[in-house]
Structure formats: structure tokens, C-alpha cells
Write an enzyme that holds these catalytic residues in place. Structure first.
Site, PDB file in Angstrom:
ATOM      1  N   HIS A 173       0.839  -1.205   0.000  1.00  0.00           N
ATOM      2  CA  HIS A 173       0.000   0.000   0.000  1.00  0.00           C
ATOM      3  C   HIS A 173       0.874   1.255   0.000  1.00  0.00           C
ATOM      4  O   HIS A 173       0.591   2.230  -0.707  1.00  0.00           O
ATOM      5  CB  HIS A 173      -0.886   0.042   1.251  1.00  0.00           C
ATOM      6  CG  HIS A 173      -1.987  -0.968   1.286  1.00  0.00           C
ATOM      7  ND1 HIS A 173      -2.160  -1.850   2.329  1.00  0.00           N
ATOM      8  CD2 HIS A 173      -2.996  -1.250   0.412  1.00  0.00           C
ATOM      9  CE1 HIS A 173      -3.239  -2.605   2.113  1.00  0.00           C
ATOM     10  NE2 HIS A 173      -3.745  -2.269   0.947  1.00  0.00           N
TER      11      HIS A 173
ATOM     12  N   LYS B 288     -15.857  -6.055   5.317  1.00  0.00           N
ATOM     13  CA  LYS B 288     -14.810  -6.847   5.966  1.00  0.00           C
ATOM     14  C   LYS B 288     -14.876  -6.733   7.487  1.00  0.00           C
ATOM     15  O   LYS B 288     -15.095  -5.649   8.025  1.00  0.00           O
ATOM     16  CB  LYS B 288     -13.436  -6.348   5.515  1.00  0.00           C
ATOM     17  CG  LYS B 288     -13.102  -6.714   4.089  1.00  0.00           C
ATOM     18  CD  LYS B 288     -11.672  -6.314   3.760  1.00  0.00           C
ATOM     19  CE  LYS B 288     -11.293  -6.757   2.365  1.00  0.00           C
ATOM     20  NZ  LYS B 288      -9.979  -6.241   1.951  1.00  0.00           N
TER      21      LYS B 288
ATOM     22  N   ARG C  62      -2.411  -5.988  -8.086  1.00  0.00           N
ATOM     23  CA  ARG C  62      -1.264  -6.877  -7.890  1.00  0.00           C
ATOM     24  C   ARG C  62      -1.190  -7.946  -8.966  1.00  0.00           C
ATOM     25  O   ARG C  62      -0.145  -8.273  -9.472  1.00  0.00           O
ATOM     26  CB  ARG C  62      -1.367  -7.565  -6.518  1.00  0.00           C
ATOM     27  CG  ARG C  62      -1.159  -6.629  -5.358  1.00  0.00           C
ATOM     28  CD  ARG C  62      -1.650  -7.242  -4.073  1.00  0.00           C
ATOM     29  NE  ARG C  62      -3.080  -7.517  -4.160  1.00  0.00           N
ATOM     30  CZ  ARG C  62      -3.770  -8.160  -3.246  1.00  0.00           C
ATOM     31  NH1 ARG C  62      -3.161  -8.628  -2.183  1.00  0.00           N
ATOM     32  NH2 ARG C  62      -5.059  -8.347  -3.385  1.00  0.00           N
TER      33      ARG C  62
ATOM     34  N   SER D 205      -3.063  -7.920   3.264  1.00  0.00           N
ATOM     35  CA  SER D 205      -3.269  -7.676   4.694  1.00  0.00           C
ATOM     36  C   SER D 205      -3.635  -8.976   5.407  1.00  0.00           C
ATOM     37  O   SER D 205      -3.166  -9.237   6.521  1.00  0.00           O
ATOM     38  CB  SER D 205      -4.369  -6.635   4.899  1.00  0.00           C
ATOM     39  OG  SER D 205      -4.018  -5.432   4.264  1.00  0.00           O
TER      40      SER D 205
HETATM   41  N1  COA Z   1      -0.065  -4.075  -1.927  1.00  0.00           N
HETATM   42  C1  COA Z   1      -0.415  -4.924  -0.955  1.00  0.00           C
HETATM   43  N2  COA Z   1      -1.650  -5.344  -0.742  1.00  0.00           N
HETATM   44  C2  COA Z   1      -2.586  -4.867  -1.544  1.00  0.00           C
HETATM   45  C3  COA Z   1      -2.310  -3.983  -2.580  1.00  0.00           C
HETATM   46  C4  COA Z   1      -0.975  -3.586  -2.764  1.00  0.00           C
HETATM   47  N3  COA Z   1      -0.620  -2.763  -3.749  1.00  0.00           N
HETATM   48  N4  COA Z   1      -3.435  -3.700  -3.218  1.00  0.00           N
HETATM   49  C5  COA Z   1      -4.386  -4.390  -2.596  1.00  0.00           C
HETATM   50  N5  COA Z   1      -3.851  -5.101  -1.601  1.00  0.00           N
HETATM   51  C6  COA Z   1      -4.562  -6.060  -0.748  1.00  0.00           C
HETATM   52  C7  COA Z   1      -4.820  -5.629   0.629  1.00  0.00           C
HETATM   53  O1  COA Z   1      -3.807  -6.060   1.488  1.00  0.00           O
HETATM   54  C8  COA Z   1      -6.136  -6.309   0.927  1.00  0.00           C
HETATM   55  O2  COA Z   1      -5.915  -7.641   1.309  1.00  0.00           O
HETATM   56  P1  COA Z   1      -6.999  -8.477   2.131  1.00  0.00           P
HETATM   57  O3  COA Z   1      -8.166  -8.688   1.209  1.00  0.00           O
HETATM   58  O4  COA Z   1      -6.261  -9.689   2.450  1.00  0.00           O
HETATM   59  O5  COA Z   1      -7.405  -7.672   3.332  1.00  0.00           O
HETATM   60  C9  COA Z   1      -6.826  -6.272  -0.404  1.00  0.00           C
HETATM   61  O6  COA Z   1      -5.800  -6.252  -1.354  1.00  0.00           O
HETATM   62  C10 COA Z   1      -7.615  -5.030  -0.632  1.00  0.00           C
HETATM   63  O7  COA Z   1      -7.611  -4.226   0.500  1.00  0.00           O
HETATM   64  P2  COA Z   1      -7.539  -2.683   0.496  1.00  0.00           P
HETATM   65  O8  COA Z   1      -6.532  -2.180  -0.483  1.00  0.00           O
HETATM   66  O9  COA Z   1      -7.385  -2.265   1.902  1.00  0.00           O
HETATM   67  O10 COA Z   1      -8.905  -2.282  -0.082  1.00  0.00           O
HETATM   68  P3  COA Z   1     -10.309  -2.962   0.027  1.00  0.00           P
HETATM   69  O11 COA Z   1     -10.517  -3.753  -1.212  1.00  0.00           O
HETATM   70  O12 COA Z   1     -10.528  -3.628   1.318  1.00  0.00           O
HETATM   71  O13 COA Z   1     -11.118  -1.616   0.018  1.00  0.00           O
HETATM   72  C11 COA Z   1     -12.897  -0.162  -0.581  1.00  0.00           C
HETATM   73  C12 COA Z   1     -12.260  -1.531  -0.668  1.00  0.00           C
HETATM   74  C13 COA Z   1     -12.809   0.490   0.775  1.00  0.00           C
HETATM   75  C14 COA Z   1     -12.281   0.764  -1.623  1.00  0.00           C
HETATM   76  C15 COA Z   1     -14.355  -0.487  -0.946  1.00  0.00           C
HETATM   77  O14 COA Z   1     -14.825  -1.500  -0.076  1.00  0.00           O
HETATM   78  C16 COA Z   1     -15.209   0.709  -0.799  1.00  0.00           C
HETATM   79  O15 COA Z   1     -15.162   1.591  -1.645  1.00  0.00           O
HETATM   80  N6  COA Z   1     -16.010   0.732   0.303  1.00  0.00           N
HETATM   81  C17 COA Z   1     -16.854   1.848   0.651  1.00  0.00           C
HETATM   82  C18 COA Z   1     -18.307   1.603   0.209  1.00  0.00           C
HETATM   83  C19 COA Z   1     -18.395   1.718  -1.266  1.00  0.00           C
HETATM   84  O16 COA Z   1     -18.279   2.776  -1.846  1.00  0.00           O
HETATM   85  N7  COA Z   1     -18.608   0.571  -1.886  1.00  0.00           N
HETATM   86  C20 COA Z   1     -18.645   0.490  -3.315  1.00  0.00           C
HETATM   87  C21 COA Z   1     -20.051   0.534  -3.753  1.00  0.00           C
HETATM   88  S1  COA Z   1     -20.367  -0.769  -4.850  1.00  0.00           S
END
Ligand code: COA
Length: 163
Positions: free
Chosen positions: A17, A41, A90, A128
Site C-alpha cells: 500500500h 470486511k 497486484r 493484509s
Molecule cells: N499491496 C499490498 N496489498 C494490496 C495492494 C498492494 N498494492 N493492493 C491491494 N492489496 C490487498 C490488501 O492487502 C487487501 O488484502 P486483504 O483482502 O487480504 O485484506 C486487499 O488487497 C484489498 O484491500 P484494500 O486495499 O485495503 O482495499 P479494500 O478492497 O478492502 O477496500 C474499498 C475496498 C474500501 C475501496 C471499498 O470497499 C469501498 O469503496 N467501500 C466503501 C463503500 C463503497 O463505496 N462501496 C462500493 C459501492 S459498490
């Protein structure tokens, strides 16, 4: 000023990240790291804890702000006056989920674009969940997360361990 939002759960933030964030900060005038309070989550860290861990890392970088938010990401971006969302990719396995998210966001807010940065190969397998799993089993995670995150994980799992 061109402002972008980098949203995520960040439970917790990893070096992957951080790499995406640092590279995005080179492309925009300001990046807001948006820590989602309300998504699907079940998290280990509270929103305030996740925010504090990120702030500890970016402290002193004037182009980077960290905030928590509830509700839709695009509504948060609108309130902040940002028209760009940053996400990291990724591997192909991320693509379908990210495509769906980007399309839903586009439908809700046509004026907002999602820009994807490719993760560096050395972080392409970091997530994560894998970090939390390894940390719980006392695996070495120092290559994958900032020192503050490593400490916080150790502390969390120490407190959760049966006495
Ligand atoms: N390096 C390391 N890990 C990465 C990465 C990178 N470059 N890119 C993604 N990841 C991993 C994270 O570690 C995480 O792993 P996990 O699934 O094991 O926890 C996963 O990929 C993604 O996590 P993160 O980057 O924290 O984002 P997320 O996918 O959890 O977040 C939101 C999603 C918050 C953007 C999304 O849920 C959201 O927009 N929520 C708000 C409500 C909304 O608007 N929803 C959409 C309406 S349809």
C-alpha cells in the site's frame, strides 16, 4: 490543485500500500488516504487504529492526508473535491473485483475516474490477510509492513492470546 483519494480498508497498511501511495503522491498535488469505516470486511483494527498506523508512516509529508470515512467512497471523494480514485493492482486475480468496484463507482459518480497503479513484483503476493495470518503464527513479517504495523500486530495478538 489536483487531489486524489486512495481508498481502502488498510487492515493494516502494508509496504505494498505504501508503495502505491508514494508513487501516487508523485503524480498528484494531494492524496487523501481514505480509511473505510463501513465495508464488508471484519477488521482486526478499529478505524482509528488503522488511521493512526498510516499517519505514523506518512507523518510530515505535506501532500498526504489521512482520513476515515463512512458511506460510499465516491461521495467521500466528492465532498473532498477529488475526481480521481487510486487503486493498486497486484495480479489478474485483483482485476475482476476492481473492475466491478470501478464500474459501480462510475455508475454512481460518472465524473470520477479510477486510476490503477501496478504493484511492484516484490509486493505482488502481499496482502493484509496473509500478513495477519503470518503474524498470528509468529512468522517474520518485517519485509512486508512498516515497523509500527509490525509492533501493533504483535501487540494485538499478544492481547488476544489465551492466558
Ligand atoms: N499491496 C499490498 N496489498 C494490496 C495492494 C498492494 N498494492 N493492493 C491491494 N492489496 C490487498 C490488501 O492487502 C487487501 O488484502 P486483504 O483482502 O487480504 O485484506 C486487499 O488487497 C484489498 O484491500 P484494500 O486495499 O485495503 O482495499 P479494500 O478492497 O478492502 O477496500 C474499498 C475496498 C474500501 C475501496 C471499498 O470497499 C469501498 O469503496 N467501500 C466503501 C463503500 C463503497 O463505496 N462501496 C462500493 C459501492 S459498490
Amino acid at each position: 490543485m489536483i487531489r486524489a483519494v486512495y481508498p481502502g480498508t488498510f487492515d493494516p497498511m502494508t509496504n505494498g500500500h505504501l508503495d502505491i501511495l508514494t508513487r501516487a503522491a508523485d503524480l498528484f498535488d494531494e492524496i487523501i488516504v481514505a480509511v473505510a469505516d463501513d465495508n464488508n470486511k471484519q477488521t482486526l483494527f478499529t478505524p482509528a487504529e488503522r488511521l493512526a498506523l498510516i499517519e505514523e508512516e506518512v507523518n510530515g509529508q505535506p501532500k498526504i492526508k489521512v482520513m476515515t470515512f463512512c458511506g460510499l467512497t465516491v461521495e467521500f471523494a466528492r465532498r473532498q473535491g477529488a475526481r480521481t480514485l487510486i487503486r493498486g493492482l497486484r495480479a489478474m486475480s485483483d482485476y475482476e473485483y476492481e473492475l466491478q468496484l470501478a464500474m459501480m463507482n462510475k455508475k454512481f459518480a460518472p465524473e470520477i475516474e479510477t486510476i490503477f497503479l501496478m504493484a511492484q513484483v516484490k509486493y505482488s503476493f502481499v496482502s493484509s490477510s496473509a500478513i495477519k495470518w503470518a503474524s498470528r503464527l509468529e512468522g517474520r513479517i518485517e519485509d512486508f509492513v512498516p515497523a509500527g504495523v509490525e509492533r501493533a500486530l504483535r501487540e494485538k495478538y499478544r492481547l488476544q492470546a489465551p492466558r
